[in-house]
Enzyme design. Structure first.
Site, PDB file in Angstrom:
ATOM      1  N   ALA A 153      75.266  95.190  76.344  1.00 22.43           N
ATOM      2  CA  ALA A 153      75.023  96.518  75.769  1.00 22.43           C
ATOM      3  C   ALA A 153      73.939  96.460  74.705  1.00 22.43           C
ATOM      4  CB  ALA A 153      76.324  97.039  75.150  1.00 22.43           C
ATOM      5  N   PHE A 160      63.127  87.183  81.935  1.00 23.15           N
ATOM      6  CA  PHE A 160      61.761  87.662  82.078  1.00 23.15           C
ATOM      7  C   PHE A 160      61.847  89.070  82.714  1.00 23.15           C
ATOM      8  CE2 PHE A 160      58.841  84.474  80.387  1.00 23.15           C
ATOM      9  CZ  PHE A 160      59.804  83.674  79.814  1.00 23.15           C
ATOM     10  N   SER A 192      65.899  88.043  75.782  1.00 21.65           N
ATOM     11  CA  SER A 192      64.692  88.510  76.467  1.00 21.65           C
ATOM     12  C   SER A 192      63.502  87.627  76.155  1.00 21.65           C
ATOM     13  CB  SER A 192      64.394  89.930  75.984  1.00 21.65           C
ATOM     14  OG  SER A 192      63.123  90.346  76.427  1.00 21.65           O
ATOM     15  N   LYS A 219      66.606  91.257  69.391  1.00 23.20           N
ATOM     16  CA  LYS A 219      67.215  90.232  70.255  1.00 23.20           C
ATOM     17  C   LYS A 219      67.154  88.868  69.568  1.00 23.20           C
ATOM     18  CE  LYS A 219      68.418  92.599  73.912  1.00 23.20           C
ATOM     19  NZ  LYS A 219      69.726  92.536  74.574  1.00 23.20           N
ATOM     20  N   ASP A 253      81.853 100.103  77.054  1.00 24.67           N
ATOM     21  CA  ASP A 253      80.548 100.728  77.324  1.00 24.67           C
ATOM     22  C   ASP A 253      80.578 102.153  76.793  1.00 24.67           C
ATOM     23  OD1 ASP A 253      78.287 101.936  78.756  1.00 24.67           O
ATOM     24  OD2 ASP A 253      78.382 100.177  80.063  1.00 24.67           O
ATOM     25  N   TYR A 289      62.226  95.723  69.398  1.00 22.30           N
ATOM     26  CA  TYR A 289      63.185  95.344  70.448  1.00 22.30           C
ATOM     27  C   TYR A 289      63.333  93.823  70.498  1.00 22.30           C
ATOM     28  CZ  TYR A 289      64.706  93.964  75.098  1.00 22.30           C
ATOM     29  OH  TYR A 289      65.325  93.336  76.134  1.00 22.30           O
ATOM     30  N   TYR A 327      72.100  98.277  84.228  1.00 25.59           N
ATOM     31  CA  TYR A 327      71.451  97.682  85.408  1.00 25.59           C
ATOM     32  C   TYR A 327      71.898  96.226  85.623  1.00 25.59           C
ATOM     33  CZ  TYR A 327      67.372  95.846  88.034  1.00 25.59           C
ATOM     34  OH  TYR A 327      66.545  95.228  88.925  1.00 25.59           O
ATOM     35  N   ILE A 328      71.669  95.374  84.663  1.00 25.12           N
ATOM     36  CA  ILE A 328      72.006  93.954  84.861  1.00 25.12           C
ATOM     37  C   ILE A 328      73.509  93.735  84.670  1.00 25.12           C
ATOM     38  CG2 ILE A 328      71.468  91.597  84.094  1.00 25.12           C
ATOM     39  CD1 ILE A 328      68.720  92.869  83.123  1.00 25.12           C
ATOM     40  N   ILE A 356      47.779 101.914  86.484  1.00 27.47           N
ATOM     41  CA  ILE A 356      47.695 100.485  86.170  1.00 27.47           C
ATOM     42  C   ILE A 356      47.181 100.385  84.742  1.00 27.47           C
ATOM     43  CG2 ILE A 356      46.478  98.334  86.681  1.00 27.47           C
ATOM     44  CD1 ILE A 356      46.614  99.067  89.644  1.00 27.47           C
ATOM     45  N   PHE A 357      48.023  99.847  83.874  1.00 26.08           N
ATOM     46  CA  PHE A 357      47.674  99.834  82.450  1.00 26.08           C
ATOM     47  C   PHE A 357      46.732  98.676  82.132  1.00 26.08           C
ATOM     48  CE2 PHE A 357      52.086 101.861  81.729  1.00 26.08           C
ATOM     49  CZ  PHE A 357      51.565 103.142  81.886  1.00 26.08           C
ATOM     50  N   ARG A 398      48.369  99.539  77.865  1.00 23.48           N
ATOM     51  CA  ARG A 398      49.532 100.051  77.132  1.00 23.48           C
ATOM     52  C   ARG A 398      49.648  99.185  75.874  1.00 23.48           C
ATOM     53  NH1 ARG A 398      55.246 100.110  80.259  1.00 23.48           N
ATOM     54  NH2 ARG A 398      55.072  97.858  79.960  1.00 23.48           N
TER      55      ARG A 398
HETATM   56  N1  UFG Z   1      52.723  98.637  84.117  1.00 23.08           N
HETATM   57  C1  UFG Z   1      51.696  99.409  84.659  1.00 23.08           C
HETATM   58  N2  UFG Z   1      51.976 100.708  84.959  1.00 23.08           N
HETATM   59  C2  UFG Z   1      53.208 101.264  84.766  1.00 23.08           C
HETATM   60  C3  UFG Z   1      54.240 100.466  84.212  1.00 23.08           C
HETATM   61  C4  UFG Z   1      53.964  99.148  83.901  1.00 23.08           C
HETATM   62  O1  UFG Z   1      50.580  98.943  84.843  1.00 23.08           O
HETATM   63  O2  UFG Z   1      53.371 102.460  85.048  1.00 23.08           O
HETATM   64  C5  UFG Z   1      52.460  97.228  83.810  1.00 23.08           C
HETATM   65  C6  UFG Z   1      52.680  96.876  82.374  1.00 23.08           C
HETATM   66  O3  UFG Z   1      51.512  97.107  81.628  1.00 23.08           O
HETATM   67  C7  UFG Z   1      53.058  95.405  82.486  1.00 23.08           C
HETATM   68  C8  UFG Z   1      53.733  95.281  83.841  1.00 23.08           C
HETATM   69  O4  UFG Z   1      53.353  96.453  84.550  1.00 23.08           O
HETATM   70  O5  UFG Z   1      51.900  94.641  82.491  1.00 23.08           O
HETATM   71  C9  UFG Z   1      55.233  95.228  83.763  1.00 23.08           C
HETATM   72  O6  UFG Z   1      55.663  96.298  82.953  1.00 23.08           O
HETATM   73  P1  UFG Z   1      57.198  96.681  82.770  1.00 23.08           P
HETATM   74  O7  UFG Z   1      57.248  97.860  81.862  1.00 23.08           O
HETATM   75  O8  UFG Z   1      57.838  96.764  84.094  1.00 23.08           O
HETATM   76  O9  UFG Z   1      57.803  95.410  82.068  1.00 23.08           O
HETATM   77  P2  UFG Z   1      57.348  94.716  80.705  1.00 23.08           P
HETATM   78  O10 UFG Z   1      56.710  93.432  81.102  1.00 23.08           O
HETATM   79  O11 UFG Z   1      56.594  95.578  79.810  1.00 23.08           O
HETATM   80  O12 UFG Z   1      58.754  94.583  80.030  1.00 23.08           O
HETATM   81  C10 UFG Z   1      59.646  93.576  80.374  1.00 23.08           C
HETATM   82  C11 UFG Z   1      61.082  94.025  80.104  1.00 23.08           C
HETATM   83  C12 UFG Z   1      61.309  94.231  78.645  1.00 23.08           C
HETATM   84  C13 UFG Z   1      60.909  93.020  77.913  1.00 23.08           C
HETATM   85  C14 UFG Z   1      59.465  92.712  78.235  1.00 23.08           C
HETATM   86  C15 UFG Z   1      58.958  91.507  77.530  1.00 23.08           C
HETATM   87  O13 UFG Z   1      61.327  95.192  80.813  1.00 23.08           O
HETATM   88  O14 UFG Z   1      62.667  94.497  78.404  1.00 23.08           O
HETATM   89  O15 UFG Z   1      59.346  92.475  79.603  1.00 23.08           O
HETATM   90  O16 UFG Z   1      57.574  91.622  77.378  1.00 23.08           O
HETATM   91  F1  UFG Z   1      60.998  93.210  76.597  1.00 23.08           F
END
Ligand code: UFG
Length: 322
Positions: free
Chosen positions: A74, A169, A117, A145, A31, A141, A11-12, A205-206, A276
């Site tokens: 990667a 972020f 990250s 990093k 890759d 993870y 992606y990035i 919504i978690f 979550r």
């Molecule tokens: N969320 C929901 N419902 C969903 C998916 C996510 O409510 O179906 C919430 C999560 O709880 C979180 C927010 O949406 O609060 C963002 O979640 P993401 O999974 O999109 O992203 P994260 O913040 O968990 O993860 C990101 C990057 C990771 C990195 C992390 C650092 O994707 O690679 O930030 O905390 F490690």
């Protein structure tokens, strides 16, 4: 410059690759195409299909290509998976990383821009995060990093490498042609947009009992095009060290869902679900250092605008790159 890009089909990586080409750099992609997409690579791009866990493969490629610098994308990047199978993260992200650094050392390649990250910070509390915030990851993870960041510091101190760790972020958004397509999608914006596409009935919504104004988690959503620009600046200026890449603005899960409703015109049903495990309540960057050292200012700071770019891509690619 000639740049070896690991993970250029991801992606990035793919968005940054396109930006490098646009800026006139030459590239070679290394890759394994395991989680990325060949379709995300420009036709005819020099590509070695290889795996960083194969030390000989990356050493041979490095020796043959002799790049001026490496951009290293990667890696495995799923927090949840890393909590179930930490070994995947240490073998791929750390052992693979060592193989990459050793291949560079053998070939006399000394500049590297690394995808790090905000997960390296763990759960630092409610204050904005700057680069001096203690790094204390809460999952393998983030740990993988952080280990690589530490190796970079030692390789710069001892072997004279020029290294920079860019701590993203929440990467999001898309270009006209390149977007987010993960086989095992866990990220908020693509999952919400799937509802608008009619591919799932609702979004979960978690948790709505966090210590935030509306009770849902707050994140700093940074556009992938802005991330690509930061990579280019870091490379061309030869900046070293580590820095955050975020907008400095936080949006809650509910605010993101609302933005998706406005942009798509779809009601997007949302169900409040349990937290979550491992999700920190608030992660927002202080990103002044990237402004000072890279002259970097994110162009996308409004969540509706960010979501709109992702929505355009998902509408044009309802089944991703497939
Ligand atoms: N969320 C929901 N419902 C969903 C998916 C996510 O409510 O179906 C919430 C999560 O709880 C979180 C927010 O949406 O609060 C963002 O979640 P993401 O999974 O999109 O992203 P994260 O913040 O968990 O993860 C990101 C990057 C990771 C990195 C992390 C650092 O994707 O690679 O930030 O905390 F490690």
């Amino acid at each position: 410059m000639k740049i070896l890009v690991t993970g250029g089909s991801g992606y990035i990586g793919s968005v940054t690759l396109a930006r490098l080409l646009q800026a006139g750099h030459r590239v070679h992609v290394f890759d394994n195409l395991e989680r990325g997409h060949r379709e995300a690579l420009p036709p005819g791009i020099p590509l070695t299909v290889g795996d960083l866990r194969d030390a000989a493969a990356i050493a041979d490629t490095m020796a043959a290509v002799r790049p001026d610098a490496v951009m290293h994308f990667a890696a495995y990047a799923l927090v949840g998976e890393s909590m179930r199978q930490p070994e995947l993260y240490f073998v791929n992200n750390v052992t693979g990383g060592i193989n990459l650094l050793e291949a560079m050392r053998a070939a006399g390649v000394k500049q590297i821009v690394f995808s790090s990250s905000c997960a390296t910070y763990g759960e630092p509390g409610s204050a904005d995060i700057d680069e001096s915030t203690l790094q204390s990851p809460t999952n393998p993870y983030g740990e993988s990093k952080l280990i690589f960041e530490k190796m970079l510091r030692w390789y710069s101190g001892i072997h004279g490498f020029r290294t920079i760790a860019l701590r993203y972020f929440n990467a999001c958004g898309a270009t006209e042609t390149l977007g987010e397509d993960h086989a095992d999608e866990t990220h908020l914006i693509p999952l919400v947009l799937r509802v608008a596409l009619g591919q799932s009935p609702h979004v979960k919504i978690f948790g709505d009992d966090y210590d935030t104004p509306d009770g849902t988690c707050i994140r700093d959503y940074v556009h992938v095009v802005d991330l690509a620009e930061a990579h280019l600046q870091a490379l061309e200026r030869g900046v070293t060290g580590a820095m955050n890449l975020g907008t400095g603005r936080g949006f809650s899960v509910k605010e993101v869902v609302e933005a998706c409703r406005r942009v798509t015109g779809h009601p997007i049903p949302a169900i409040i679900s349990p937290r979550r495990p491992g999700d920190p309540g608030r992660l927002v960057a202080r990103a002044a250092l990237a402004g000072e050292k890279l002259g970097w200012q994110p162009r996308f700071t409004e969540i509706d605008e960010i979501v709109a770019t992702a929505w355009r891509w998902h509408q044009a690619h309802p089944h991703g790159y497939a």
